[in-house]
Design a protein around this motif. Structure first.
Motif, PDB file in Angstrom:
ATOM      1  N   ARG A 146      60.123 -52.827 -35.784  1.00 45.44           N
ATOM      2  CA  ARG A 146      61.672 -53.199 -35.728  1.00 45.44           C
ATOM      3  C   ARG A 146      62.362 -54.425 -35.419  1.00 45.44           C
ATOM      4  O   ARG A 146      61.109 -55.610 -35.757  1.00 45.44           O
ATOM      5  N   GLN A 147      63.729 -54.641 -36.269  1.00 47.37           N
ATOM      6  CA  GLN A 147      64.354 -56.423 -35.860  1.00 47.37           C
ATOM      7  C   GLN A 147      65.526 -56.678 -35.774  1.00 47.37           C
ATOM      8  O   GLN A 147      66.320 -55.179 -35.790  1.00 47.37           O
ATOM      9  N   GLU A 148      65.440 -57.503 -34.477  1.00 41.43           N
ATOM     10  CA  GLU A 148      66.525 -57.744 -34.223  1.00 41.43           C
ATOM     11  C   GLU A 148      67.163 -58.676 -34.876  1.00 41.43           C
ATOM     12  O   GLU A 148      66.686 -59.163 -35.717  1.00 41.43           O
ATOM     13  N   ALA A 149      68.592 -58.573 -34.838  1.00 46.03           N
ATOM     14  CA  ALA A 149      69.689 -58.631 -36.142  1.00 46.03           C
ATOM     15  C   ALA A 149      70.272 -60.105 -35.827  1.00 46.03           C
ATOM     16  O   ALA A 149      69.841 -61.187 -36.984  1.00 46.03           O
ATOM     17  N   TYR A 150      69.746 -60.657 -34.360  1.00 47.31           N
ATOM     18  CA  TYR A 150      69.543 -62.121 -34.401  1.00 47.31           C
ATOM     19  C   TYR A 150      68.750 -63.134 -34.434  1.00 47.31           C
ATOM     20  O   TYR A 150      68.337 -63.563 -34.660  1.00 47.31           O
ATOM     21  N   LYS A 151      67.383 -62.302 -35.261  1.00 51.91           N
ATOM     22  CA  LYS A 151      66.491 -63.511 -35.145  1.00 51.91           C
ATOM     23  C   LYS A 151      66.252 -63.554 -36.689  1.00 51.91           C
ATOM     24  O   LYS A 151      66.238 -62.150 -36.962  1.00 51.91           O
ATOM     25  N   GLN A 152      65.632 -64.476 -37.298  1.00 49.17           N
ATOM     26  CA  GLN A 152      65.901 -64.757 -38.634  1.00 49.17           C
ATOM     27  C   GLN A 152      64.609 -64.856 -39.152  1.00 49.17           C
ATOM     28  O   GLN A 152      64.405 -64.603 -39.943  1.00 49.17           O
ATOM     29  N   GLN A 153      63.394 -64.998 -38.812  1.00 47.85           N
ATOM     30  CA  GLN A 153      62.161 -64.565 -38.807  1.00 47.85           C
ATOM     31  C   GLN A 153      61.649 -63.161 -39.034  1.00 47.85           C
ATOM     32  O   GLN A 153      62.215 -61.572 -37.956  1.00 47.85           O
ATOM     33  N   ASN A 154      61.383 -62.991 -40.329  1.00 52.11           N
ATOM     34  CA  ASN A 154      60.500 -60.999 -40.316  1.00 52.11           C
ATOM     35  C   ASN A 154      59.460 -60.589 -39.476  1.00 52.11           C
ATOM     36  O   ASN A 154      59.322 -61.344 -39.212  1.00 52.11           O
ATOM     37  N   ALA A 155      60.205 -59.522 -39.474  1.00 51.58           N
ATOM     38  CA  ALA A 155      59.154 -58.353 -38.353  1.00 51.58           C
ATOM     39  C   ALA A 155      57.324 -58.536 -39.036  1.00 51.58           C
ATOM     40  O   ALA A 155      58.113 -57.699 -40.889  1.00 51.58           O
ATOM     41  N   THR A 156      56.620 -58.925 -38.558  1.00 52.79           N
ATOM     42  CA  THR A 156      55.657 -57.851 -39.304  1.00 52.79           C
ATOM     43  C   THR A 156      54.933 -56.975 -38.048  1.00 52.79           C
ATOM     44  O   THR A 156      54.093 -57.295 -37.036  1.00 52.79           O
ATOM     45  N   GLU A 157      53.878 -55.765 -38.479  1.00 59.44           N
ATOM     46  CA  GLU A 157      53.476 -55.201 -37.481  1.00 59.44           C
ATOM     47  C   GLU A 157      51.562 -54.870 -38.433  1.00 59.44           C
ATOM     48  O   GLU A 157      51.908 -54.108 -39.615  1.00 59.44           O
ATOM     49  N   ASN A 158      50.994 -55.759 -38.380  1.00 62.71           N
ATOM     50  CA  ASN A 158      49.419 -55.524 -39.373  1.00 62.71           C
ATOM     51  C   ASN A 158      50.112 -55.142 -41.003  1.00 62.71           C
ATOM     52  O   ASN A 158      50.680 -56.496 -41.656  1.00 62.71           O
ATOM     53  N   ARG A 159      49.868 -54.198 -41.116  1.00 60.85           N
ATOM     54  CA  ARG A 159      50.001 -53.989 -43.483  1.00 60.85           C
ATOM     55  C   ARG A 159      51.023 -53.889 -43.183  1.00 60.85           C
ATOM     56  O   ARG A 159      51.995 -53.985 -44.648  1.00 60.85           O
ATOM     57  N   PHE A 160      52.424 -54.256 -42.660  1.00 66.18           N
ATOM     58  CA  PHE A 160      53.730 -53.297 -42.366  1.00 66.18           C
ATOM     59  C   PHE A 160      54.955 -54.968 -42.224  1.00 66.18           C
ATOM     60  O   PHE A 160      54.466 -55.866 -40.851  1.00 66.18           O
ATOM     61  N   SER A 161      55.533 -54.914 -43.195  1.00 66.63           N
ATOM     62  CA  SER A 161      56.872 -56.609 -42.745  1.00 66.63           C
ATOM     63  C   SER A 161      57.797 -56.002 -43.438  1.00 66.63           C
ATOM     64  O   SER A 161      57.990 -54.969 -44.484  1.00 66.63           O
ATOM     65  N   VAL A 162      58.838 -56.588 -42.470  1.00 63.09           N
ATOM     66  CA  VAL A 162      60.493 -56.652 -43.636  1.00 63.09           C
ATOM     67  C   VAL A 162      60.987 -57.512 -44.024  1.00 63.09           C
ATOM     68  O   VAL A 162      60.419 -58.423 -44.108  1.00 63.09           O
ATOM     69  N   ASN A 163      61.927 -57.448 -44.737  1.00 62.48           N
ATOM     70  CA  ASN A 163      62.529 -58.350 -46.093  1.00 62.48           C
ATOM     71  C   ASN A 163      63.441 -57.551 -44.820  1.00 62.48           C
ATOM     72  O   ASN A 163      64.363 -56.962 -45.908  1.00 62.48           O
ATOM     73  N   PHE A 164      64.435 -58.945 -44.017  1.00 60.01           N
ATOM     74  CA  PHE A 164      65.759 -58.805 -43.226  1.00 60.01           C
ATOM     75  C   PHE A 164      66.342 -60.011 -44.223  1.00 60.01           C
ATOM     76  O   PHE A 164      66.135 -61.804 -43.783  1.00 60.01           O
ATOM     77  N   GLN A 165      67.467 -59.045 -44.842  1.00 62.21           N
ATOM     78  CA  GLN A 165      68.735 -60.499 -45.091  1.00 62.21           C
ATOM     79  C   GLN A 165      69.832 -59.844 -44.437  1.00 62.21           C
ATOM     80  O   GLN A 165      70.475 -58.773 -44.899  1.00 62.21           O
ATOM     81  N   LYS A 166      70.257 -60.458 -44.009  1.00 58.51           N
ATOM     82  CA  LYS A 166      71.825 -60.113 -42.700  1.00 58.51           C
ATOM     83  C   LYS A 166      72.641 -60.660 -43.438  1.00 58.51           C
ATOM     84  O   LYS A 166      73.655 -59.080 -43.028  1.00 58.51           O
ATOM     85  N   ALA A 167      72.913 -61.338 -44.232  1.00 58.12           N
ATOM     86  CA  ALA A 167      74.367 -61.634 -44.670  1.00 58.12           C
ATOM     87  C   ALA A 167      74.105 -60.193 -45.742  1.00 58.12           C
ATOM     88  O   ALA A 167      75.442 -59.616 -45.998  1.00 58.12           O
ATOM     89  N   ALA A 168      73.608 -59.722 -46.983  1.00 58.18           N
ATOM     90  CA  ALA A 168      73.505 -58.905 -47.876  1.00 58.18           C
ATOM     91  C   ALA A 168      73.204 -57.049 -47.077  1.00 58.18           C
ATOM     92  O   ALA A 168      73.511 -56.153 -47.947  1.00 58.18           O
ATOM     93  N   LYS A 169      73.452 -57.151 -45.705  1.00 56.35           N
ATOM     94  CA  LYS A 169      73.056 -56.395 -45.586  1.00 56.35           C
ATOM     95  C   LYS A 169      71.283 -55.090 -45.935  1.00 56.35           C
ATOM     96  O   LYS A 169      71.658 -54.366 -45.884  1.00 56.35           O
ATOM     97  N   SER A 170      70.632 -56.262 -46.445  1.00 51.49           N
ATOM     98  CA  SER A 170      69.648 -55.307 -47.181  1.00 51.49           C
ATOM     99  C   SER A 170      68.340 -55.352 -45.950  1.00 51.49           C
ATOM    100  O   SER A 170      67.984 -56.412 -45.115  1.00 51.49           O
ATOM    101  N   PHE A 171      67.712 -54.552 -45.354  1.00 53.44           N
ATOM    102  CA  PHE A 171      66.263 -54.298 -44.496  1.00 53.44           C
ATOM    103  C   PHE A 171      65.047 -53.225 -45.200  1.00 53.44           C
ATOM    104  O   PHE A 171      65.306 -52.271 -45.269  1.00 53.44           O
TER     105      PHE A 171
END
Lengths: 114, 111
Positions: free
Chosen positions: A50-75
């Motif tokens: 999961r990723q909170e929108a107010y957090k700039q840091q990308n979430a990571t869970e072991n081998r899974f990570s996200v690239n959250f680009q809020k301005a581009a609305k990409s996840f």
């Protein structure tokens, strides 16, 4: 209503390699959460990350990570060192602060090739 | 695993008959949801509840009704089942500031 788009109906990856699943969303809200769920053949929906929108840091869970680009609305979801057990349908989801409503994409079917 | 169960797990029924699916949680969460899952559509929200006796429609609510008389139970009723309601139905609960947790699903076939 918010919309969530997963433009890759199917993806494949070699075992031990890395794969990225794409997700975009449309919203005018500012306080929201984003999620990735995994649905293996057992049909059980499993929360991956999961990723909170107010957090700039990308979430990571072991081998899974996200690239959250809020301005581009990409996840996007990155799976590193892919394993056979990662084969599943993956859903991107958006949680609105209004009555805690969730919106799901149509899913990406991931195949892991031995 | 979150304490959420669904019953029945499988059901076959005839067109025109009423059907009720039950969702039960032991987590005491405020929010509960009913979704249907069909190929190519992902998960689509039917109805949701934001408290006891507080419910609202989702994007595919036609032909469905819900009731929530106590925190732990959320019932989904198909008043008169149709073949288009053949689907897999998922119940979910939502924990504060967290994601949703899903039940195991109910496979409903309307013949």
């Amino acid at each position: 209503a918010q919309t969530v788009t997963q433009s890759q109906p199917e993806m494949s990856v070699q075992e031990a390699e890395t794969v990225t699943l794409s997700c975009t969303y449309d919203t005018s809200e500012s306080d929201y959460y984003l999620f990735w769920y995994k649905q293996p053949p057992s049909r059980q929906m499993i929360l991956v990350i999961r990723q909170e929108a107010y957090k700039q840091q990308n979430a990571t869970e072991n081998r899974f990570s996200v690239n959250f680009q809020k301005a581009a609305k990409s996840f996007s979801l990155k799976i590193s060192d892919s394993q056979l057990g990662d084969a599943a349908m993956y859903f991107c989801a958006y949680r609105s602060p209004y009555r805690n409503q969730f919106y799901f994409g149509t899913g990406t079917s991931l195949t892991v090739i031995p | 695993d979150a304490g959420i169960t669904q019953s029945p797990r499988h059901k076959v029924t005839e067109t025109g008959t009423p059907v009720t699916l039950r969702c039960h949680q032991t987590e005491n969460h405020r929010y509960m949801y009913w979704y249907r899952q069909d190929p190519g559509h992902g998960l689509r929200l039917i109805h949701y509840s934001y408290g006891v006796k507080d419910t609202d429609k989702g994007e595919v609510s036609d032909g469905y009704s819900v009731s929530r008389s106590k925190t732990e139970d959320f019932l989904l009723t198909l008043e008169s089942a149709t073949s288009s309601q053949t689907s897999v139905y998922f119940c979910a609960i939502s924990a504060p500031d967290r994601g949703q947790y899903f039940g195991p699903g109910t496979r409903l076939t309307v013949t």
